[in-house]
Design an enzyme around this catalytic site. Structure first.
Site, mmCIF file in Angstrom:
data_model
loop_
_atom_site.group_PDB
_atom_site.id
_atom_site.type_symbol
_atom_site.label_atom_id
_atom_site.label_comp_id
_atom_site.label_asym_id
_atom_site.label_seq_id
_atom_site.Cartn_x
_atom_site.Cartn_y
_atom_site.Cartn_z
ATOM 1 C CE LYS A 1 9.189 -11.396 -15.902
ATOM 2 N NZ LYS A 1 10.315 -11.424 -16.254
ATOM 3 C CD GLN A 2 5.504 -11.660 -20.074
ATOM 4 O OE1 GLN A 2 5.145 -10.254 -20.210
ATOM 5 N NE2 GLN A 2 6.680 -12.141 -20.267
ATOM 6 C CD GLU B 1 10.908 -14.161 -19.085
ATOM 7 O OE1 GLU B 1 10.544 -13.424 -18.317
ATOM 8 O OE2 GLU B 1 11.680 -13.965 -20.180
ATOM 9 C CD1 TRP C 1 10.192 -10.804 -25.072
ATOM 10 C CD2 TRP C 1 8.272 -11.718 -26.418
ATOM 11 N NE1 TRP C 1 9.108 -10.934 -24.531
ATOM 12 C CE2 TRP C 1 7.810 -11.309 -24.970
ATOM 13 C CE3 TRP C 1 6.992 -12.023 -27.146
ATOM 14 C CZ2 TRP C 1 6.796 -11.481 -24.427
ATOM 15 C CZ3 TRP C 1 6.015 -12.372 -26.618
ATOM 16 C CH2 TRP C 1 5.862 -12.081 -25.218
ATOM 17 C CG ASP C 2 11.047 -6.726 -24.455
ATOM 18 O OD1 ASP C 2 11.742 -7.712 -24.395
ATOM 19 O OD2 ASP C 2 10.665 -6.391 -23.304
#
Length: 808
Positions: free
Chosen positions: A615-616, A494, A355-356
């Site tokens: 994580k984010q 994640e 998805w980056d």
């Protein structure tokens, strides 16, 4: 020009892997790490070349079970040039005394340069200057030039010029137990006395790859030197040895011009014949370099971000732009490829597409929209595979994979190695279905920036409708709540794959996912209204899209469930508020780096699923992707409160519980904090800028640069700080410039019209180029909308806090 050189002085073996990744050269078709031509892969050096779409699958037996992986293949090493003096062993950096050594990436010209002055075991002092490029003008070509000067000696030298197909994939330590051999030999060949060529084939995907090389030697006046040539070849290796005399103080120049072709290239019958013939016909180094630099200059004119006030920021932005060129250029528009999350200069994530791209496309949309279009076509061509994946899971529509490679199958491994514990652990990240929402978002924002109705009608709308259909089939209606729910997914966080102690993976009602679904379910119907009635009828007929489905989408856009804490904080997922708080201070005291808290906790026998640690923080992503006005409209439609302080309260809450284990997290937080905390925003922006060049994650960059982070920092400048946003066909500017960017200049393209943007001395100036097919565009600054025609320029006065006061 400032900001166009990444330079290393002195040779540092432990840092060589990082340097090789950061000084790679590529042209959007292929990319080669910045390894020295005379070095073999040996644990310090890792020469490697990768091409878009060059995948291969291999199986490894682990614990008696087959483990299948698809990798972006390390292609034959075309760099090989080795110097032998007076019949001695080939020169290697580890075997000589380096008097001077400089290794540079010339960002401006996308060229890697090495200059070394060394003393060998016999006391001979020699200077060698190497220049190398992968052509931005001629997609299948590259070149190396050596300038060799003996300082205190004269004598006989030999240069080995080779193409080496014996390479394997072993550039990532944690993949060492997996099969890394992907190439089978086909044939070496010569094309006259100067040209050697080599053909190999990937073992499973049946991709033929051929390289050709022409090597010549010239004296200091530019005249060709007659050399002795000897040939040696194996089935997967071919070399020439060129012997000639050199004279003290007199430079001798050698050039190796190389070509690359694969069996998917157009107008190609036999790749070996094409590579050898092309190498024989190719221009000399000087002319080829001139063509290359001219093409690169054209890219810089369209893509540069000029930041006169901060030399370090200027350098890093240009480094990032240069790396974007290497992976995404006009050449990419002719390929069937996505954006590998780690670019084309390493093997991390096995070269897969994630998805980056959500962070990559915004920069491209305004500068090379034809490239975004092609990259989105990669997703369209794999729509059938996504539809099949949904059916096999008992769902409808299109279920795109979390990791995608050659054909759109799910490439996510079901186990991964924790480098802290050394154990192989279950990997549940295939449950990150939010990649579907990202693809939908990318299509829509490409359309907003370009107005490309042909793409929307022919390709984009079909993907968007099938993605909406997927979510509608995955959602469940809860009559007790009177809301739709989505279970069994992971968010971008994640660290949370499942509930503590649960056997099954996935979470209930991830807020990011559910809000994105509510948004896209409404928008999918708007997309239909943008298409001609005949196209709508054809699409609905082809997809079997009924009125009942559209009604369900409409209902979902109003009744998706979003979990909240009692204090009004948006809950990352249902049940998040019941998790334990982590003792952050204790872990910071115990470990120097706690970004990967998941690995730390698992290595200690604990479980990150137990804690409020991210994580984010994926809830924060909502405030990054949508403006306050857009989010308020979504929440109002859902019937949930959205106050002026909602964004700031949620950002602060999750910031305190985020380890930033992904460098993308710094991009996200820099963007959302630009309005509320400019100082903290700038700090995060600087961390994101430095993350690859300083390898803040301790060894990951050498495995491949982070495309999302590099592109995301560029988008931060145009969107987070310059405040660009498109609403109702109008390009708006709402600047939130930190003082370091108060002088900022860049070019962009809006719906085919080139636009120059300049911030200086409290003013914003917009200039529309009068060239090509430029047409009037509408821009909004503050509450005022202007139509700018080709040749128009308008200046606006900014207040001290960057609010717009009036136009001049």
């Amino acid at each position: 020009m400032k900001g166009f050189s990444l330079t290393y002085d002195g040779f540092d073996p432990p840092g060589e892997g990082l340097r090789e990744a950061l000084t790679s050269t590529g042209n959007g078709y292929l990319c080669t790490r910045g390894a020295a031509e005379w070095e073999d892969a040996d644990g310090v050096h890792y020469p490697a070349t990768y091409a878009h779409g060059g995948y291969n699958r291999e199986t490894t037996i682990m614990g008696g079970l087959p483990v299948l992986n698809e990798d972006l293949v390390n292609l034959p090493n075309w760099l090989v040039l080795k110097l032998r003096i007076e019949g001695g062993e080939a020169i290697r950096l580890a075997d000589v005394e380096l008097i001077n050594y400089r290794h540079e990436l010339d960002i401006r010209h996308t060229m890697v340069v090495r200059e070394l002055r060394f003393r060998d075991h016999d006391g001979r002092v020699t200077t060698l200057r190497s220049r190398r490029f992968v052509s931005m003008a001629d997609v299948h070509h590259a070149g190396i030039e050596w300038t060799l000067t003996p300082e205190n000696w004269s004598g006989r030298v030999e240069v080995v010029s080779a193409l080496d197909g014996r390479v394997t994939n072993h550039g990532v330590a944690r993949y060492q137990q997996l099969e890394g051999r992907h190439l089978d030999p086909v044939s070496p060949r010569t094309f006259g006395p100067e040209v050697i060529a080599l053909k190999v084939q990937t073992r499973q995907s049946n991709l033929y790859v051929s390289e050709g090389a022409r090597t010549r030697v010239f004296d200091d006046s530019g005249e060709p030197i007659s050399v002795e040539r000897s040939l040696y070849q194996m089935e997967d290796y071919i070399q020439q040895v060129l012997g000639f005399d050199v004279h003290q103080g007199s430079p001798t120049r050698l050039e190796k011009m190389v070509t690359f072709f694969n069996s998917r290239d157009p107008a190609t019958s036999d790749t070996l014949e094409r590579a050898g013939t092309s190498a024989r016909r190719y221009k000399d180094f000087g002319e080829a370099l001139e063509r290359h630099t001219s093409a690169v200059t054209e890219l810089w004119c369209a893509c540069d971000l000029d930041v006169p006030g901060d030399d370090r920021v200027q350098f890093l932005l240009r480094l990032h732009i240069g790396h974007v060129f290497q992976v995404c250029s006009h050449h990419t528009a002719d390929l069937d490829t996505g954006v590998p999350a780690r670019g084309l200069n390493g093997e991390a994530y096995r070269g897969h597409v994630f998805w980056d791209e959500l962070y990559v496309y915004p920069f491209l949309n305004y500068r090379m929209p034809e490239v975004t279009r092609s990259l989105l076509m990669y997703r369209y061509r794999r729509l059938g595979e996504a539809q099949a994946a949904a059916r096999e899971s008992g769902l409808r529509g299109a279920m795109y994979p979390w990791q995608s490679g050659s054909d759109g199958k799910e490439e996510t491994q079901r186990i991964h190695l924790n480098p802290l514990s050394g154990r192989w652990e279950p990997d549940l990240s295939h449950n990150q279905r939010h990649v579907n929402a990202a693809i939908f978002y990318n299509i829509w924002h490409y359309f907003l920036a370009t107005g490309d109705r042909a793409f929307l009608g022919d390709y984009g709308a079909e993907m968007m409708l099938e993605i909406a259909r997927f979510w509608a089939s995955m959602a469940q209606f809860n009559p007790e709540r009177g809301r739709y729910e989505i279970h069994g997914v992971m968010g971008p966080d994640e660290f949370h794959e499942k509930y503590p102690g649960a056997h099954e993976g996935g979470l209930r009602n991830n807020a990011y996912t559910n809000v994105m679904v509510a948004w896209l379910c409404r928008l999918a119907q708007e997309v239909l209204s943008l298409l001609p009635a005949s196209r709508v009828d054809a699409l609905r007929g082809r997809l079997g899209l009924r009125d009942e489905e559209l009604s369900r989408w409409e209902d979902m856009s109003r009744r998706m469930f979003v979990p909240f804490h009692d204090d009004g904080i948006i809950s990352q997922f249902e049940g998040y508020e019941h998790l334990e708080e982590l003792d952050w201070d204790a872990y910071r005291a115990k470990y120097t780096n706690i970004q990967r808290m998941d690995r730390i906790l698992r290595a200690e026998g604990d479980d990150p699923n137990r804690y409020k640690v991210a994580k984010q923080a994926d809830t924060v992503m909502l405030f990054f992707l949508f403006s306050a006005e857009e989010l308020k409209a979504i929440f109002d439609r859902l019937g949930y409160p959205y106050a002026e302080e909602t964004a700031h309260r949620n950002i602060v809450y999750y910031d305190q519980r985020t380890s930033h284990g992904s460098t993308l997290s710094y991009v996200t937080h820099a963007g959302v904090l630009a309005e509320y905390d400019p100082v903290s925003s700038w700090e995060r922006f600087r961390v994101a800028l430095e993350s690859d060049v300083c390898d803040v994650q301790g060894g990951t960059t050498q495995e491949g640069i982070h495309m999302g982070v590099m592109s995301g920092t560029l988008d931060l400048v145009q969107r987070g700080y310059a405040g660009t946003q498109i609403r109702n066909g109008v390009l708006y500017f709402a600047p939130r410039l930190p003082r370091q960017l108060e002088r900022l200049r860049f070019s962009m393209q809006f719906r085919g019209t080139p636009l120059r943007v300049e911030f200086a001395e409290g003013h914003l100036t917009l200039s529309v180029h009068s060239e090509g097919v430029s047409r009037p565009i509408r821009v909004g600054v503050g509450d005022v909308i202007h139509e700018l025609c080709p040749g128009d320029q308008r200046t606006f006065v900014l207040s001290t806090d960057n609010d717009l006061v009036h136009d001049v």
